[in-house]
Enzyme design. Sequence first.
Site, PDB file in Angstrom:
ATOM      1  N   GLY A   5       5.755   0.646  10.520  1.00 42.59           N
ATOM      2  CA  GLY A   5       4.920   1.512   9.754  1.00 42.59           C
ATOM      3  C   GLY A   5       4.200   2.520  10.596  1.00 42.59           C
ATOM      4  N   GLU A   6       3.620   1.984  11.693  1.00 38.81           N
ATOM      5  CA  GLU A   6       2.773   3.109  12.451  1.00 38.81           C
ATOM      6  C   GLU A   6       3.604   3.932  13.412  1.00 38.81           C
ATOM      7  OE1 GLU A   6      -1.239   0.694  13.251  1.00 38.81           O
ATOM      8  OE2 GLU A   6       0.413  -0.596  13.263  1.00 38.81           O
ATOM      9  N   ILE A  56       1.017  -1.345  -0.070  1.00 44.26           N
ATOM     10  CA  ILE A  56       0.207   0.018   0.137  1.00 44.26           C
ATOM     11  C   ILE A  56       0.826   1.580  -0.067  1.00 44.26           C
ATOM     12  CG2 ILE A  56      -2.087  -0.986   0.972  1.00 44.26           C
ATOM     13  CD1 ILE A  56      -1.310   0.232   3.806  1.00 44.26           C
TER      14      ILE A  56
END
Lengths: 287, 788
Positions: free
Chosen positions: B746-747, B504
């Site tokens: 990622g976060e 993504i």
Amino acid sequence: MTVEHYYAPKHLDEALEVLRAGNATILAGGTDVMPQSESGKTPLRKTLVNIRRIAELTGIRLAKNEVRIGALTTISEMMANDLIRKHFPILAESGDHFASEQIRNAGTLGGNVCNASPAGDTLVPMLALDAVVELAAKPNGSVETHTTPLGSFLVGPGKTRRAQGELLVAIRIPVPPAGQVQRFFKFGTRPALDISAIAIGLAAVKTKGVLSHVRLAYGAVAPAIMRGSKTEAVLEGKRLTPELIEQAAQAAHDEVKPISDVRASDWYRRELMHNIVKRMLIDVHEH
Amino acid sequence: MGIAPEAQVETIAPHEARDAGTARTIEKDSLIGKRIAKLDAPDKASGKTRYIHDMNLPGQLHGKILHSTRVHALIKRIDTSKAKALPGVHAVITAEDVPYQRPLGVSKDHMPLKGDRVRSMRDEIAAVAADTPEIAEAALKLIEVEYEDLPPLYNVAEAMKPGAPVLHDQKPDNVAMTFDYSHGDVVQGEAESDVVFEDTFKLHYVTHCCMGVSGVIADFDSAGGLMLYSQTQVPFLHKREFAEILGIDPGRIRIVQPPIGGGFGSKLDIYPFEPIAIFLAKATRRPVKLIFSREQEFRISPTRQPVLLTLRSGAKKDGTLTFRTATTLHDNGAYTSWGATTPFVIMQTISSLYRVPHCKYHTTAVYTNNPYAGSFRGYGNLQATFAVEQHMDKIAEAIGMDPLAFRLKNAQDPGETTGQGMHFKSCGFKDCLRTVAERGDYLRKHAENIANQAKPERYKRGVGMASMLHVGGGAKIYPSDGCGTIVKIDDFAHVTVMTGASEIGQGSETVIAQLVCEELGVPMEAVTVVNNDTDVKPWDVGVHASRTTFIAGNSALGAARKARDKILAVAAKATGYDASALDLRQGTIVMAGTGEAIVPLAKLLRSLHFSEKADLVMTTHYYEPPSEHQDKGFKGDVSAAYAWASQVIEVVVDTDTGIVKMEKVWGAHDVGRVLNRLGIEGQIEGGVVMGQGYALTEELIVEDGVVKNPAFRDYKLVTAPEIPEMDVTFIESMDGEGPRGAKGVGEAPAICIAAATANAIYNATGVRIQTLPYTPENVYRALKGVNR
Ligand SMILES: Cc1cc2nc3c(=O)[nH]c(=O)nc-3n(C[C@H](O)[C@H](O)[C@H](O)COP(=O)(O)OP(=O)(O)OC[C@H]3O[C@@H](n4cnc5c(N)ncnc54)[C@H](O)[C@@H]3O)c2cc1C
């Protein structure tokens, strides 16, 4: 409504002829026309008149004691022009905070005036600099022009005194008197691509600490760009002192008529008026 | 003919290269930690990438949805006859036309097409498929709807009052969900405390702002098989869920994921437009493409969960934390999507970021007629960290300890198991804290800024610190948290990696390719990653929870190792050397000790393929992380690894206008190990900017259930000149389970920013602001003490 006729005249005369028939949308840079028609806010009329090929609407020239700026002058051209930078630095500066490079390359001064947004960025310095607008029409077979002060031309959000069939051909600004100081401030919440929450333009002649010919213009705090006449009255002919500056800032705070919207509340806009007029005057005082 | 001509059959003589006297040596060279350009970058940068928006299928129709114009109403009548009569319209459907539809979402409380009642302005009541988007749009305008308004619920407090209108009959108290957690005894904890604080923090609506708006293309084949071109982040879970909603066999659904213009969690749930596009495709027997406008994207897509969080914390004078109680109220909106379940993550930060001996947690998610929240990068952790880290500063000040020392005293160490059962096998938290404090010169500036608060200067400088804990080795919230990989190598040593993982934009395909290349000793150009077709790729739970590098990376490593073993075994047989004496480097079999080249890999593979015992190198691997499901009390070691980060932020506050300028961000991230340095830097920088938007500029303004700023003009993303300078340090704690030591990231970078900004503004001005965002007006009001 779908567009039925499209014209792209090369001469003012032809354009005015088409406009005389009425029910036309004038297209300059299109940076207001396109988003507004797309969103359904102002649908395109039956006739679309692209005025971009009309040479008479371009150019920036010094004539007598004023600078005449063709309606098609883009924000970018205006910013780069030597006459403007020399005589009207705050007008050039208003371009710095205007949209983005792409929009500045397409959007015109005439479009900014005729769109008559209460937050139109170039309108604020132009009003402080006593600009007048030159309008042309062809009511009885021949081209007629007349001028109106910018302040009375702008009446409300999206509303001007432009009559149907008229085209704005130029903006004329008098060459400033000697000793004039100019200041501009646009407050948006970010440095680029932002609609003003407030904007302030100031022009005044400063002699030995005393201000005269004071002009203040305020953007985004009333239905149209407004002159700060009460604040001007506080300052006119007076020596700048901390007390006077505070008094002027308070007058600015009190005389605006802002609304609350998604960008800012009326309360905050008034606070900004106070704080920024004050900073501007301190700056004028100190330099 | 099927038989290879004699000349093409290649055989390898033992010690071939050496005998030829042309020995060349290849040094061992690792890709790990290098700066590797993303595989998809050239196409994206040059405009060649074909997003779903660019795709058009032959015979395709365009779908559009009619949304409610009321926040809460009964639908008395819908008349679609005029719309149906419009030339170019192929289908107009309402709930009546799809009696087989089943509810979607976390609580199955959300019908794709609403038949008798609308509960929010995003409700879908009819849909059109037409030859062009313009005709579809015109048809929507011809649909007549008669409503009977019902009393609306705009806030949680109203919705919880006895006698409030009931939004869903199965939940007569309007409570959509509750969560409770505890360890220890907070009463005892409080009794042991020297200081106790209780504060309420208010977190706002923001939305993902993916540059690629939402869209889907649905197409049935003549046998009833459904092909879905979808932006989903969880294709395999969605096969099952679509099947339930549509009443079809999940095995007949194939999901293809074209490149996506941003996910950030927004595509973790199914939203009504997707089944509606499928209904339209079914009704018309034509492919139907349905794409949002930007305005719809703002109005209809999910938001980050808005939270009202009351935190009560205590500590002893010596700086030991004693207890923590958190109570949160979540505006659930009209239907339940993932936002309601963010307590899973919020409670982890409350219970386990620092050592807290006693902890109690409660959430109530309440139905209203507002927008509903979905999952969004950080999943509740931005909200939790905002509260916890402000309390850390507040307590430190109250007991007269410096904020760094206080944090270090309570920070987790490697080896610790928390009250919630999280086991920190690798943990670089204290290194993160010390690193950012030192690089940001935090303590000196912090003290100096306090001394400057009373001075009359217009501009005030402040520094703030915050840290975070997040899952970094997947999150076992489904029956499985695994991922499968298939590796095949062709006769020219080109490697195809079929991974379950979805890309993504986070750079997973590059890192997966990199891990495989490292194992197989082939260059990056020799790898293709296939990751977008459920009929090809093996199962994966989906892209969420910062899990892909860790889980899919381990899976890819497993498959690559099997391929490597097979290749070396073949090479050993062909060359007569022991497999352990051989290595793979730059597409060549070499002597492991000297690097002496023995035979090109491609040649070896061809010799295998065209031999008497013909074979190919094709391997598979399924990786399931060694993590646990939480029990009913939310206890358990839910992730195979945990990521840590600390950030220090320096701001300048303009007290005349309330403008907060974020000047610099120092970050120290325990990422386990850096795999692709370019990728991880990009991930962190992007995350910081997303956190900055959350802290300073972004707000989806919702008034009486209506989104007031559905455009980028008024929904303010951070622009380039506002982005702060960044100084990022990677703490490499070398996680034992992670792929080559790496953990998920990622976060993480978005999580601390709002909290650190809050602390920085306090350090600058002495004013603590517990409500986001820190827009100029909000900050100015706080400085003046004037509420809205
Ligand atoms: C992304 C974006 C950002 C923007 N940011 C700003 C900003 O920061 N500050 C700001 O002030 N504005 C901003 N604008 C608005 C717009 O760019 C300006 O108002 C611009 O000056 C309009 O000029 P134009 O030539 O594009 O006008 P057009 O869109 O062509 O026309 C605007 C209006 O004026 C009429 N018109 C144009 N020329 C004439 C003429 N010669 N005679 C009679 N009528 C005429 C048109 O019929 C129309 O009603 C922004 C717009 C966009 C899309």
